[in-house]
Design an enzyme around this catalytic site. Structure first.
Site, PDB file in Angstrom:
ATOM      1  N   GLY A  12       0.862  -1.201  -0.019  1.00 52.54           N
ATOM      2  CA  GLY A  12      -0.137   0.065  -0.072  1.00 52.54           C
ATOM      3  C   GLY A  12       0.848   1.373   0.080  1.00 52.54           C
ATOM      4  N   ILE A  14       2.795   2.604   2.530  1.00 53.30           N
ATOM      5  CA  ILE A  14       3.946   2.548   2.825  1.00 53.30           C
ATOM      6  C   ILE A  14       4.765   1.773   1.811  1.00 53.30           C
ATOM      7  CG2 ILE A  14       5.394   2.020   4.994  1.00 53.30           C
ATOM      8  CD1 ILE A  14       3.816   4.608   5.267  1.00 53.30           C
ATOM      9  N   LYS A 116       2.348  -3.114  13.381  1.00 54.65           N
ATOM     10  CA  LYS A 116       2.489  -3.216  14.650  1.00 54.65           C
ATOM     11  C   LYS A 116       1.988  -4.670  15.186  1.00 54.65           C
ATOM     12  CE  LYS A 116       0.957   0.818  14.828  1.00 54.65           C
ATOM     13  NZ  LYS A 116       1.301   1.592  13.719  1.00 54.65           N
ATOM     14  N   LYS A 215       2.571   1.094  20.539  1.00 55.46           N
ATOM     15  CA  LYS A 215       3.850   1.398  20.490  1.00 55.46           C
ATOM     16  C   LYS A 215       4.651   1.072  21.970  1.00 55.46           C
ATOM     17  CE  LYS A 215       3.445   4.232  16.317  1.00 55.46           C
ATOM     18  NZ  LYS A 215       2.644   5.506  15.795  1.00 55.46           N
TER      19      LYS A 215
HETATM   20  N1  LIG Z   1       1.042   5.566   7.169  1.00 49.21           N
HETATM   21  C1  LIG Z   1       1.929   5.699   8.184  1.00 49.21           C
HETATM   22  O1  LIG Z   1       2.387   7.111   8.132  1.00 49.21           O
HETATM   23  C2  LIG Z   1       2.384   4.713   8.920  1.00 49.21           C
HETATM   24  C3  LIG Z   1       3.622   4.823   9.871  1.00 49.21           C
HETATM   25  C4  LIG Z   1       4.049   3.915  10.549  1.00 49.21           C
HETATM   26  C5  LIG Z   1       3.442   2.705  10.295  1.00 49.21           C
HETATM   27  N2  LIG Z   1       2.455   2.399   9.580  1.00 49.21           N
HETATM   28  C6  LIG Z   1       2.231   1.015   9.355  1.00 49.21           C
HETATM   29  O2  LIG Z   1       2.251   0.669   8.253  1.00 49.21           O
HETATM   30  C7  LIG Z   1       1.383  -0.360   7.780  1.00 49.21           C
HETATM   31  C8  LIG Z   1       0.691   0.109   6.219  1.00 49.21           C
HETATM   32  O3  LIG Z   1       0.145   1.449   6.432  1.00 49.21           O
HETATM   33  P1  LIG Z   1      -0.390   1.902   5.125  1.00 49.21           P
HETATM   34  O4  LIG Z   1      -0.316   3.352   5.254  1.00 49.21           O
HETATM   35  O5  LIG Z   1       0.669   1.778   3.864  1.00 49.21           O
HETATM   36  O6  LIG Z   1      -1.641   1.384   4.918  1.00 49.21           O
HETATM   37  P2  LIG Z   1      -2.327   0.840   3.370  1.00 49.21           P
HETATM   38  O7  LIG Z   1      -3.636   0.581   3.640  1.00 49.21           O
HETATM   39  O8  LIG Z   1      -2.147   2.043   2.510  1.00 49.21           O
HETATM   40  O9  LIG Z   1      -1.420  -0.308   2.805  1.00 49.21           O
HETATM   41  C9  LIG Z   1      -1.671  -1.671   3.475  1.00 49.21           C
HETATM   42  C10 LIG Z   1      -1.564  -2.701   2.406  1.00 49.21           C
HETATM   43  O10 LIG Z   1      -1.549  -3.918   2.971  1.00 49.21           O
HETATM   44  C11 LIG Z   1      -2.380  -4.998   2.089  1.00 49.21           C
HETATM   45  N3  LIG Z   1      -2.709  -6.143   2.651  1.00 49.21           N
HETATM   46  C12 LIG Z   1      -4.014  -6.417   3.258  1.00 49.21           C
HETATM   47  N4  LIG Z   1      -4.065  -7.595   3.631  1.00 49.21           N
HETATM   48  C13 LIG Z   1      -3.043  -8.219   3.179  1.00 49.21           C
HETATM   49  C14 LIG Z   1      -2.458  -9.614   3.241  1.00 49.21           C
HETATM   50  N5  LIG Z   1      -3.156 -10.426   3.835  1.00 49.21           N
HETATM   51  N6  LIG Z   1      -1.361  -9.927   2.550  1.00 49.21           N
HETATM   52  C15 LIG Z   1      -0.590  -8.828   1.843  1.00 49.21           C
HETATM   53  N7  LIG Z   1      -0.972  -7.622   1.829  1.00 49.21           N
HETATM   54  C16 LIG Z   1      -2.105  -7.182   2.810  1.00 49.21           C
HETATM   55  C17 LIG Z   1      -3.330  -3.898   1.448  1.00 49.21           C
HETATM   56  O11 LIG Z   1      -3.791  -4.582   0.194  1.00 49.21           O
HETATM   57  C18 LIG Z   1      -2.600  -2.585   1.387  1.00 49.21           C
HETATM   58  O12 LIG Z   1      -2.242  -2.579   0.094  1.00 49.21           O
HETATM   59  C19 LIG Z   1       0.209  -0.465   8.884  1.00 49.21           C
HETATM   60  O13 LIG Z   1       0.226  -1.406   9.450  1.00 49.21           O
HETATM   61  C20 LIG Z   1       0.614   0.914   9.463  1.00 49.21           C
HETATM   62  O14 LIG Z   1       0.247   0.914  11.024  1.00 49.21           O
HETATM   63  C21 LIG Z   1       2.074   3.436   8.856  1.00 49.21           C
HETATM   64  N1  LIG Z   2      -1.243   5.800  12.449  1.00 51.94           N
HETATM   65  C1  LIG Z   2      -0.034   5.950  12.845  1.00 51.94           C
HETATM   66  C2  LIG Z   2       1.030   5.715  11.931  1.00 51.94           C
HETATM   67  C3  LIG Z   2       1.385   4.220  12.345  1.00 51.94           C
HETATM   68  O1  LIG Z   2       2.272   4.466  13.329  1.00 51.94           O
HETATM   69  C4  LIG Z   2       0.368   7.530  13.556  1.00 51.94           C
HETATM   70  O2  LIG Z   2      -0.530   8.313  13.226  1.00 51.94           O
HETATM   71  O3  LIG Z   2       1.542   7.625  13.845  1.00 51.94           O
END
Ligand SMILES: NC(=O)c1ccc[n+]([C@@H]2O[C@H](COP(=O)([O-])OP(=O)(O)OC[C@H]3O[C@@H](n4cnc5c(N)ncnc54)[C@H](O)[C@@H]3O)[C@@H](O)[C@H]2O)c1
Ligand SMILES: N[C@@H](CCO)C(=O)O
Length: 332
Positions: A12, A14, A116, A215
């Site tokens: 997705g 990230i 997480k 966290k």
């Molecule tokens: N957005 C941020 O700033 C941030 C910061 C730190 C950590 N995170 C963590 O990073 C992770 C991803 O965040 P994001 O913003 O990219 O979310 P997102 O929803 O854009 O991406 C998540 C992806 O995971 C995929 N997915 C779902 N089920 C799956 C499976 N069974 N197998 C493989 N892929 C699967 C989805 O299709 C999607 O593409 C989350 O766990 C989030 O907590 C995000």
């Molecule tokens: N949703 C989280 C990003 C993943 O750690 C935040 O707002 O910090």
């Protein structure tokens, strides 16, 4: 030139940012570590792609994902030696990330977790599995990403007794609180945090305090060797804040923050999530909408405060800091 094959689960926002930075740094990895880095496999929830020579990125970075290339068998089929897990966070079951990380570590792959869920669910089990297989489990992306947290505890403060950690660890709650103090409504601020890509897909996870709780849970267990469960952590949220609260804090000249706290008293480690207010001259009051912060108090190195920006790109870069540490260790 040593070849490193990377698989990314959760492709997705990230996951794609991780892939983008790796591709931009190909030359850097070659020059500094004599490392030939290839992304050989990516998958989302329904589709993915594996190419053991390296994925065929087009000029627009679009990949011809194939339905069904995900889930069971993906890790084994990837032939990767590093997994970067960036799927959804499910702290009740560990989610798909738990399965991917377990499979990767069992097969002798290093794992870098940005999600997480798996770490909250069973950090100790995963750390043991990594050790048994002679590989590393790295977790910067899951522990406030660009903000130095786990590295601070495990490297920079090595040998010290860390007495207390408190931090503004969730970007979304800090963004929403800051915007509400500027006059924006709760709903508009949450919508804006979603638009910026910092909120979780279900922002209740952030505003009810779960993200901060996860966290501090991971940091307590990984950084202090505790065995806390999420249910051991008392948790405030910011979803019940009223306009009257905002007016009162403004009148009192204080700034509200959702704080993750870890207290370590002679090996007894406790964690909590608390809604606190700070006077205007406190460093945490300067931590504005797009920032996070951590303050650590130690026995002999005194107090350290770090404040930094937050963004999806910074999160991806934090996971790649973990990757670079693997490269450094291998290149010594
Ligand atoms: N957005 C941020 O700033 C941030 C910061 C730190 C950590 N995170 C963590 O990073 C992770 C991803 O965040 P994001 O913003 O990219 O979310 P997102 O929803 O854009 O991406 C998540 C992806 O995971 C995929 N997915 C779902 N089920 C799956 C499976 N069974 N197998 C493989 N892929 C699967 C989805 O299709 C999607 O593409 C989350 O766990 C989030 O907590 C995000
Ligand atoms: N949703 C989280 C990003 C993943 O750690 C935040 O707002 O910090």
């Amino acid at each position: 030139m040593k070849r490193w094959n990377i698989a990314i689960t959760g492709f997705g926002a990230i996951g794609k940012a991780v892939a983008q930075i790796i591709r931009e740094r190909e030359q850097h990895y070659r020059e500094l570590y004599a490392a030939d880095i290839r992304i050989v496999a990516v998958c989302g929830s329904r589709a993915g792609l594996i190419d053991h020579d390296g994925l065929p990125w087009g000029t627009d970075s679009a990949l011809p994902l194939q339905p069904g290339v995900t889930g069971a068998g993906f890790i084994e089929g990837s032939h990767a030696n590093v997994l970067i897990e960036a799927g959804p966070t499910n702290f009740e079951t560990g989610g798909s990330g738990y399965t991917y990380i377990r499979q990767a570590l069992s097969q002798g792959m290093h794992a870098i977790s940005i999600s997480k869920g798996a770490l909250v669910f069973d950090y100790a089990g995963l750390a043991d599995l990594a050790k048994a297989n002679g590989v590393q489990l790295k977790i910067s992306g899951a522990t406030s990403a660009a903000l130095p947290t786990i590295d601070l505890l495990q490297y920079n403060l090595a040998g010290c007794q860390v007495l207390e950690v408190e931090g503004i660890l969730t970007a979304t709650t800090n963004f929403v609180l800051s915007k509400m103090m500027d006059g924006m409504s709760f709903d508009d601020a949450v919508a804006e945090a979603k638009r910026l890509g910092i909120a979780e897909p279900d922002p209740r996870f952030d505003v009810e305090g779960w993200d901060t709780a996860c966290k501090v849970n991971i940091l307590a267990n990984a950084g202090f060797g505790a065995r806390l469960k999420l249910q051991d952590i008392p948790r405030d949220g910011i979803d019940q804040i009223s306009p009257a609260d905002i007016q009162r804090w403004k009148a009192e000249g204080v700034v509200p923050k959702l704080i993750g706290r870890i207290q370590n008293d002679g090996g007894n480690t406790k964690a909590s999530v608390e809604l606190k207010t700070y006077p205007l001259d406190h460093p945490f009051s300067q931590v504005t909408a797009r920032m996070k912060a951590i303050r650590v108090n130690t026995d002999v190195m005194g107090e350290i405060t770090a404040i930094g920006v937050t963004s999806p790109l910074a999160t991806a870069a934090a996971a790649l800091k973990d990757f670079e540490h693997l490269l450094m260790a291998a290149h010594r």
